[in-house]
Design a protein around this motif. Structure first.
Motif, short mmCIF file in Angstrom:
data_model
loop_
_atom_site.label_atom_id
_atom_site.label_comp_id
_atom_site.label_asym_id
_atom_site.label_seq_id
_atom_site.Cartn_x
_atom_site.Cartn_y
_atom_site.Cartn_z
N ILE A 1 -56.68 6.82 14.98
CA ILE A 1 -54.85 7.16 15.37
C ILE A 1 -54.19 5.90 15.89
N ARG A 2 -52.91 6.37 15.67
CA ARG A 2 -52.23 4.97 16.45
C ARG A 2 -50.78 5.32 16.42
N GLY A 3 -50.34 4.77 16.84
CA GLY A 3 -48.85 4.49 16.91
C GLY A 3 -48.67 5.27 18.54
N ALA A 4 -47.49 4.34 19.11
CA ALA A 4 -47.37 4.76 20.63
C ALA A 4 -47.42 6.12 21.73
N PRO A 5 -46.34 7.01 20.92
CA PRO A 5 -46.85 7.62 21.36
C PRO A 5 -47.76 8.78 21.34
N GLY B 1 -41.29 12.22 14.63
CA GLY B 1 -41.42 11.05 14.34
C GLY B 1 -39.88 9.95 15.44
N THR B 2 -39.84 9.16 15.19
CA THR B 2 -39.23 8.23 16.00
C THR B 2 -38.05 7.41 15.37
N ALA B 3 -38.39 6.50 14.21
CA ALA B 3 -37.56 6.04 13.62
C ALA B 3 -37.22 6.79 12.14
N THR C 1 -58.84 1.04 25.72
CA THR C 1 -58.52 1.14 24.36
C THR C 1 -57.91 0.29 24.09
N ARG C 2 -56.14 0.73 24.01
CA ARG C 2 -55.27 -0.46 22.93
C ARG C 2 -54.67 -0.71 24.60
N PRO C 3 -53.99 -2.21 24.53
CA PRO C 3 -53.17 -2.56 25.57
C PRO C 3 -51.52 -2.75 25.71
N LEU D 1 -46.68 10.36 11.65
CA LEU D 1 -48.22 9.95 11.89
C LEU D 1 -48.30 9.41 13.31
N ALA D 2 -46.98 8.45 14.34
CA ALA D 2 -47.14 7.28 15.14
C ALA D 2 -47.30 8.41 16.60
N THR D 3 -46.70 10.03 15.73
CA THR D 3 -46.63 10.75 17.16
C THR D 3 -47.06 12.23 16.93
N LEU E 1 -51.15 -2.25 7.23
CA LEU E 1 -50.30 -1.92 5.53
C LEU E 1 -49.83 0.11 6.22
N GLN E 2 -49.47 -0.48 7.41
CA GLN E 2 -48.77 1.09 8.44
C GLN E 2 -47.94 1.37 7.74
N GLY E 3 -47.19 0.78 7.17
CA GLY E 3 -45.99 0.73 6.10
C GLY E 3 -45.61 1.56 4.25
N HIS F 1 -39.70 -0.64 9.29
CA HIS F 1 -41.17 -0.99 9.24
C HIS F 1 -41.75 -1.43 10.13
N CYS F 2 -43.27 -0.88 9.50
CA CYS F 2 -44.40 -0.39 10.22
C CYS F 2 -44.19 1.23 10.20
N ASN F 3 -44.93 2.38 10.83
CA ASN F 3 -45.17 3.52 10.98
C ASN F 3 -44.66 4.32 12.11
N GLY G 1 -39.73 1.99 15.22
CA GLY G 1 -39.74 2.02 16.71
C GLY G 1 -40.12 1.26 17.84
N ALA G 2 -41.01 1.25 18.98
CA ALA G 2 -41.46 0.25 19.50
C ALA G 2 -43.10 0.76 20.44
N ASP G 3 -42.70 -0.20 21.16
CA ASP G 3 -44.58 0.29 21.61
C ASP G 3 -44.60 0.10 22.88
N ARG G 4 -43.43 -0.74 23.52
CA ARG G 4 -42.92 -0.95 24.57
C ARG G 4 -41.27 -1.53 24.80
N ASP H 1 -41.13 -4.89 22.11
CA ASP H 1 -41.67 -5.16 21.66
C ASP H 1 -42.71 -4.05 20.46
N ASN H 2 -42.74 -4.04 19.24
CA ASN H 2 -43.40 -3.92 18.66
C ASN H 2 -44.35 -4.08 16.95
N LYS H 3 -44.38 -3.63 16.21
CA LYS H 3 -45.31 -3.96 15.55
C LYS H 3 -45.20 -5.61 14.68
N VAL H 4 -45.65 -6.44 14.88
CA VAL H 4 -45.26 -8.01 14.55
C VAL H 4 -44.54 -7.46 12.85
O1 MRU Z 1 -50.94 -0.46 15.92
P1 MRU Z 1 -49.95 0.63 15.90
O2 MRU Z 1 -50.20 1.01 14.54
O3 MRU Z 1 -50.43 1.47 16.46
O4 MRU Z 1 -48.33 -0.19 16.06
C1 MRU Z 1 -47.56 0.98 15.75
C2 MRU Z 1 -46.28 0.68 16.38
O5 MRU Z 1 -45.70 -0.84 16.30
C3 MRU Z 1 -45.14 1.49 16.41
O6 MRU Z 1 -43.98 0.74 15.16
C4 MRU Z 1 -44.92 1.94 17.27
O7 MRU Z 1 -45.78 2.26 18.36
C5 MRU Z 1 -43.26 3.20 17.63
S1 MRU Z 1 -44.24 4.52 16.47
C6 MRU Z 1 -43.39 5.86 16.86
#
Ligand code: MRU
Length: 351
Positions: free
Chosen positions: A44-48, A169-171, A87-89, A163-165, A196-198, A157-159, A236-239, A247-250
């Motif tokens: 599972i991944r994605g900030a939310p 989803g956000t975006a 787990t993840r910073p 799946l990330a929430t 390859l989240q996208g 960009h990214c996802n 979307g964004a991670d922080r 801050d979001n996916k590279v």
């Molecule tokens: O490394 P990930 O797949 O957890 O990174 C996810 C992202 O960067 C997303 O764009 C971000 O968490 C926003 S998700 C609503």
């Protein structure tokens, strides 16, 4: 849409995002340690989503605790929170969710609750965090869709999808809401090297919803913009730091700079739980460096010669000056973000 994460009796179920789109399979987590391992391994991944998973993992761990007294229970709770926090910073939603669980614990303990009462309170809080996330995404979608023209080619960009929430989803929530309003939307999904989240996840979600989707490699985005094939970008964004640095996916930073060069609006959709008012600017955000194998290998095949050094920072920071607007569940924030985001935080009325 298949659920990203759900309770099944005394277990937490997660769709295995490492295997999508070719295999749709669920991982069953029976312990908090199993949930933590799943977050670290990007099941599972994605900030939310990782915030929701951490809350559910804590509730799961405490539900299964054999502690007989509140003191022992509190010590186990602290250990479980620390496990999740390690787990993840980068995504602040993880720490936000853990703080909410800590507050729920403290409230229940203060009112003299037994071990069973506190566990029930934690369970309820984790469910609330899950449900609020879905509601927040829907609200973000409604606000964000007002920024989308009747016909639009949208690059993401990214996802930042269901799946990330916890869902919607956000975006991708903004895109879904625009489509639901009858707008004619075509999406360009950056493949998002190296995980390859996208290509795998965003395309999987959108195709399932019947939304017009084209996958491009990350390096193609600039040319697409130059050819007039992108009307707006939404990510979307991670922080998000207090001043609006995102801050979001590279790779997001490069997309934002190219969007500015071509006068294309660059929108960020993220819940209030992604905004870190304790971090003044982007330079203070910890960037996760993931294993080099994600870069050196694809599908188990080595791509790079041994001996070449490899870097794999998973995120980058886009300075606030490139961000046209930030869409939250409370509305649309415009620069200067130190003012508009604080106003969103103060607005505790219905989103
Ligand atoms: O490394 P990930 O797949 O957890 O990174 C996810 C992202 O960067 C997303 O764009 C971000 O968490 C926003 S998700 C609503």
């Amino acid at each position: 849409m298949l659920p990203t994460i759900a309770w099944q009796g005394d277990s937490v179920l997660m769709i295995d995002q490492r295997k999508l789109p070719s295999v749709e399979v669920y991982v069953t987590c029976k312990t908090a340690a199993h949930v933590a391992k799943a977050i670290r391994a990007m099941v599972i991944r994605g900030a939310p989503a990782i915030g929701v998973a951490a809350a559910m993992g804590i509730a799961l761990g405490m539900r299964r605790s054999r502690a007989t007294g509140t003191k022992q229970f509190a010590a186990e709770f602290q250990k479980t929170c620390d496990l999740m926090a390690g787990t993840r910073p980068t995504a602040v939603n993880l720490f936000w969710a853990i703080d909410r669980m800590k507050r729920a614990f403290a409230d229940a303990a203060q009112s003299g609750g037994s071990v069973g009462d506190i566990a029930a309170r934690l369970d309820a809080e984790a469910r609330r965090i899950h449900d609020e996330d879905v509601a927040g995404c829907r609200s973000m979608g409604a606000h964000g869709a007002t920024l989308v023209p009747e016909t639009a080619n949208i690059l993401t960009h990214c996802n930042a999808g269901a799946l990330a929430t916890a869902g919607y989803g956000t975006a991708l929530g903004v895109i879904r809401a625009a489509v639901e309003q009858g707008k004619k939307i075509a999406v360009l999904a950056d493949e998002t090297r190296p995980f390859l989240q996208g290509a795998r996840l965003t395309a999987w979600e959108l195709v399932k919803d019947g939304i017009d989707t084209t996958v491009i490699t990350d390096s193609m985005a600039g040319a697409m913009m130059r050819q007039g094939r992108v009307d707006l970008v939404v990510v979307g964004a991670d922080r998000i730091a207090a001043k609006g640095d995102v801050d979001n996916k590279v790779g997001t930073y490069s997309v934002a700079v190219r969007a500015r060069e071509h006068d294309i609006p660059f929108y960020v959709a993220a819940p209030m739980s992604t905004i870190d008012f304790n971090t003044p600017d982007g330079s203070r955000i910890p960037i996760e460096e993931r294993h080099e194998r994600e870069v050196t290998h694809m599908g188990g095949v080595r791509l790079t010669p041994g001996g070449a050094r490899v870097r794999n920072p998973a995120f980058d920071v886009t300075p606030a000056k490139y961000v046209t607007a930030i869409i939250t569940e409370r509305g649309i924030a415009r620069p200067p973000y130190e003012v508009s985001l604080s106003a969103h935080a103060r607005d505790t009325g219905p989103a």
